[in-house]
Structures are given as structure tokens and as C-alpha cells.
Design a protein around this motif. Sequence first.
Motif: not given
Length: 293
Positions: A149-151, A226-229, A232-237
Motif C-alpha cells: 500500500r502507498g501512493i 475510487t481506489l482510496s474509497f 486500497l490507498g495509503d492509509s496515512t495520506a
Amino acid sequence: MTAPAWNRRRAAAGRAWREFATNRAGLIGLVVLTLILLLAALAPLITDQTGLDVTRATGKRLEPPSGTYWLGTDENGRSVLLLTLWGARVSLLVGLSATLLSIAIGTVIGILAAHFGGWTAAILMRFTDFFLVLPSLVLAIALSTVLERGIGTIVLAIGLTSWPSAARLVRAQTLTVEARPYIERSRALGGGHLHVIGKHVLPGVLPLVFVNTTLAVGTAIVAESTLSFLGLGDSTAVSWGAMLRSASATGAVTAGAWWYLVPPGLAIAGVVLAFTLCGRALESVLNPRLRER
């Protein structure tokens, strides 16, 4: 480059800008994009980043808009306005980076397929068709799930799955450019593949690439959201998609906390619309047939 060549390019750029300035929708999109980019770039200077830390939040949970918190607070008491400004940095960074990656891949494959033809084109275009028929969002979700996971993972996932359409557009434009007489003269004078591609083909397809890049940024931002929703994105960002996910997961919808949902949603819609308006305006400037219509 000689001085006359620079003068011709400056004159062409001036004509392009004057033509762009006649398109009101394009100018509105450009103003909106400039404003959002400035706010995102200046966020560290005009806001206090410590407000993003949940341990330092001073507001109440899902507090409505007030004089202290113009857009209310989230479930942790953080300012929604602050989250929206900082979320623009991540969303725009991912959208622009993923678009540049996908356009670069599509441009290289499209030019090589059209220039060399034969078995090279057959292999590259079958490879392109394979990715084209598969849902890009599903592939991006699969990559985001497998990789860390990450940007950077989000950028790779979007960039590596959204290039086929650009490849086909660039290939078609390259075939048009290579059918012109000066390409044949260049080859007759001993111009090699690198010379023909770098000196003649690439400048001929760059306007199309530039327009396609502008139009593709909006799609990449929607894909990132969509991916962040989906988590699947960076949980810290902090990003606009992550804000929508948090609002949905913490019951902001059922609690009637519209101020938590509307700002990131409007930000996504506004940026996508602005990029689309700019892209359409550029398309009309760089395509004489559209300009005549």
C-alpha cells in the motif's frame, strides 16, 4: 535551435494562446485549475499541518460549519477545510503522475508500432488489445491489492492499466504523420529511425499527446479517488477519496453530516470538469477541423 526557429515557435505559441483565450469554457477551466493548484501548493504555508494529527484535534466530532471551522469537522474533530486542502495535494499528485506514466507508455508503444510495422506492430497491438479489453479499474484494484500500500502503488496501478487508449491514438496519428512527403524525403537523405522519430514524428504527435494528457488527468483522479474509497490507498495520506471513505465508514451519511461529504465530492467533480474544459479547448486549438466547425 536557431533564432528564426525560436521566433516561429513563439509566434505559433502566441496564436495558440489567442485562440485558446476565445474559448470561455477553457478559460474558466484554466482559472479553476490554477486556483486549485495554487491552494494545494501553498497549503503548507497558509495552514498548520499539525491539524491533520488526530491527537491534536480540538474540534467536536462532526461539528457543523461555523466561524471557527468553515466546513465543519470530521469524526476526529479535524477541520474538513484543512483536510480538503491537503487532500488536493495527494489527489493531484497521483492523478498527474499516473497520467504522465500512462501517456509515456502509450506514446512509446504507439509510435513504435506505427513506425516499424510488420511483426513489431502485430505484437505491440495485440498486447495493447489485451489490456484494452480488460477493465482497467479491476486491474488497478488487483495491482493495488497485491503490491504494498502507498501512493507509488496507486500511481503504478493507474498508469500501468490506462495506457492502451493513448497507444491507439498515438499510433493512428503516427501513421498519418509518416504518410507525409517530408518523411519520405528524410529517409531518402539517409535519416535513420531515431532521426525520423525524434525530428519529425514526435513533434507531429506531441499536440495530440498534450491534449490527451489534459483529458486523461481527470480520469486518473477519479480512479485514485475510487481506489482510496475502496481502502486500497495509503492509509496515512489524506486524499479526497480517503475523506469520502472515512465519511461513509464513520456514519456521516446517516448522521446528516453533509459538510463532510460535499467538499471532497465537489472538489473531485470540479477538478475533473476543469481538466476536461481545458482539454476540449486545447483540442479545438490544435485541431484545425474542430476550429472551423
